[in-house]
Design an enzyme around this catalytic site. Structure first.
Site, PDB file in Angstrom:
ATOM      1  N   TRP A  12       0.820  -1.202   0.000  1.00 20.17           N
ATOM      2  CA  TRP A  12       0.000   0.000   0.000  1.00 20.17           C
ATOM      3  C   TRP A  12       0.859   1.258   0.000  1.00 20.17           C
ATOM      4  CZ3 TRP A  12      -3.769   1.848  -2.085  1.00 20.17           C
ATOM      5  CH2 TRP A  12      -4.688   2.755  -1.551  1.00 20.17           C
ATOM      6  N   LYS A 107      -5.242   0.350   9.354  1.00 17.51           N
ATOM      7  CA  LYS A 107      -6.594   0.120   9.860  1.00 17.51           C
ATOM      8  C   LYS A 107      -6.555  -0.769  11.090  1.00 17.51           C
ATOM      9  CE  LYS A 107      -8.604   0.726   5.287  1.00 17.51           C
ATOM     10  NZ  LYS A 107      -9.234   0.090   4.121  1.00 17.51           N
ATOM     11  N   ALA A 141      -4.204  -2.632  -3.174  1.00  8.92           N
ATOM     12  CA  ALA A 141      -2.971  -1.959  -3.589  1.00  8.92           C
ATOM     13  C   ALA A 141      -2.597  -2.272  -5.036  1.00  8.92           C
ATOM     14  CB  ALA A 141      -1.826  -2.340  -2.652  1.00  8.92           C
ATOM     15  N   LYS A 192     -14.445  -4.354   9.390  1.00  5.86           N
ATOM     16  CA  LYS A 192     -14.639  -5.045   8.105  1.00  5.86           C
ATOM     17  C   LYS A 192     -13.561  -6.109   7.903  1.00  5.86           C
ATOM     18  CE  LYS A 192     -11.244  -2.759   5.771  1.00  5.86           C
ATOM     19  NZ  LYS A 192     -10.197  -3.293   4.854  1.00  5.86           N
ATOM     20  N   SER A 255      -8.239 -10.001  -0.855  1.00 10.04           N
ATOM     21  CA  SER A 255      -8.295  -9.553   0.538  1.00 10.04           C
ATOM     22  C   SER A 255      -7.564 -10.566   1.414  1.00 10.04           C
ATOM     23  CB  SER A 255      -9.747  -9.422   0.998  1.00 10.04           C
ATOM     24  OG  SER A 255      -9.840  -9.420   2.403  1.00 10.04           O
ATOM     25  N   ASN A 257      -7.552 -10.833   4.585  1.00 10.14           N
ATOM     26  CA  ASN A 257      -8.406 -11.328   5.667  1.00 10.14           C
ATOM     27  C   ASN A 257      -9.406 -12.368   5.161  1.00 10.14           C
ATOM     28  OD1 ASN A 257      -7.795  -9.555   8.220  1.00 10.14           O
ATOM     29  ND2 ASN A 257      -7.797  -8.136   6.490  1.00 10.14           N
TER      30      ASN A 257
END
Length: 329
Positions: A12, A107, A141, A192, A255, A257
């Protein structure tokens, strides 16, 4: 043209550096990985982007924060994983002898205070900060690096400050929209990631779109409850950092996660952690949020179930059925 220092050389941080350099700003980067620093000096970051080149070389890439400070950056972007934010900022503040603007892109919630990161960051920065803005929203990213159209939020109680930061980044493929709800945006940003783990588990067990849609709806409902608990604004859930980021993180295998959740369902938590080389923010956020909801005695079925799977050795095999049973009751 502004001077911007990026703290962190991950995917990122590198993608944001590319945008800023495309917009003709002077960019320097600090990190702790010597291979990434050496790559950046060659206009690369092979760990994340293989042989794809950046727009140009950063003006400086260094393992030494003192070298970064010699450039007198006006803006510092905090792009390290959230578990390293405090250590990094304390290292910086000891050597920083002027005031600057700060932009946080990490985050999660502060595990020491159970509160949003902006409050902790402001406290650490003290009088060294001219202002703090959070940049958050649906943005993988690799897609930003590849100039795919992307829209995010810049967040601060000061709209003139958020507008100034937005102007650093805005161009034909990357757009920032200013909002004021720091609490709502940051709580959503933390939750999230936990919900993405839940969605990964449920997807691995049930590829049905019915199941995914129901779990996404319940996840959004639980996030809304926690935003309200922290004192955020309900309408923030409709922003790019709200439903946009929830959808992005909870439905796509890019993602980390979501992918981690799939692994948990396949091979269990411990083996999934060993195999995962990236920071899984949702794993840490689940523990912080569990303390909050237990102390307030709030019923959030998905969050409770994910915590028990991650930290109390509960089997994920009946995850969706357990959620359905609790909701019905």
């Amino acid at each position: 043209m502004a001077k911007v220092a990026i703290l962190g050389t991950g995917a990122w941080g590198t993608a944001l550096a590319n945008i800023l350099m495309e917009n003709s700003h002077d960019v320097c980067m600090w990190g702790v990985d010597s291979q990434e620093i050496n790559d950046l000096k060659q206009q690369l970051n092979t760990h994340y982007y293989k042989n794809q080149k950046l727009i140009k070389k950063p003006q400086l890439a260094s393992l030494k924060i003192e070298e970064i400070l010699k450039m007198k950056p006006e803006f510092f972007i905090i792009a390290v994983p959230s578990i390293y934010i405090k250590h990094t900022l304390k290292l910086l503040i000891r050597k920083l002898n002027y005031k600057a603007y700060f932009i946080n892109v990490a985050k999660g919630l502060d595990p020491d205070t159970n509160n949003i990161w902006s409050k902790s960051i402001k406290k650490i920065l003290g009088n060294k900060s001219k202002g703090l803005v959070t940049l958050t929203g649906p943005s993988f990213a690799i897609e930003v690096f590849n100039k795919e159209p992307t829209m995010v939020n810049t967040v601060s109680t000061s709209i003139p400050l958020t507008r100034m930061v937005s102007l650093l980044f805005n161009n034909s493929h990357f757009k920032c929209v200013e909002i004021k709800d720091e609490i709502g945006a940051e709580v959503i940003g933390a939750l999230k990631n936990v919900m993405a783990i839940a969605m990964g588990i449920s997807y691995q067990l049930h590829t049905s779109i019915n199941t995914r849609a129901a779990m996404l709806a319940q996840s959004t409902k639980e996030i809304s409850k926690l935003v309200n608990l922290y004192g955020g604004h309900a309408e923030t859930i409709t922003q790019f950092c709200g439903i946009g980021d929830i959808y992005l993180t909870c439905t796509d295998e890019k993602s980390r996660n979501f992918s981690f959740g799939k692994l948990v369902a396949q091979i269990g938590v411990n083996r999934a952690l060993k195999l995962n080389k990236k920071t899984v923010e949702g794993y840490y956020a689940a523990k912080v949020i569990s303390h909050v909801i237990n102390s307030r005695k709030i019923n959030l079925p998905i969050l409770n179930e994910v915590y028990q799977i991650l930290y109390e050795h509960k089997s994920p095999t009946q995850f969706v059925k357990n959620i359905m049973r609790i909701i019905i009751e």
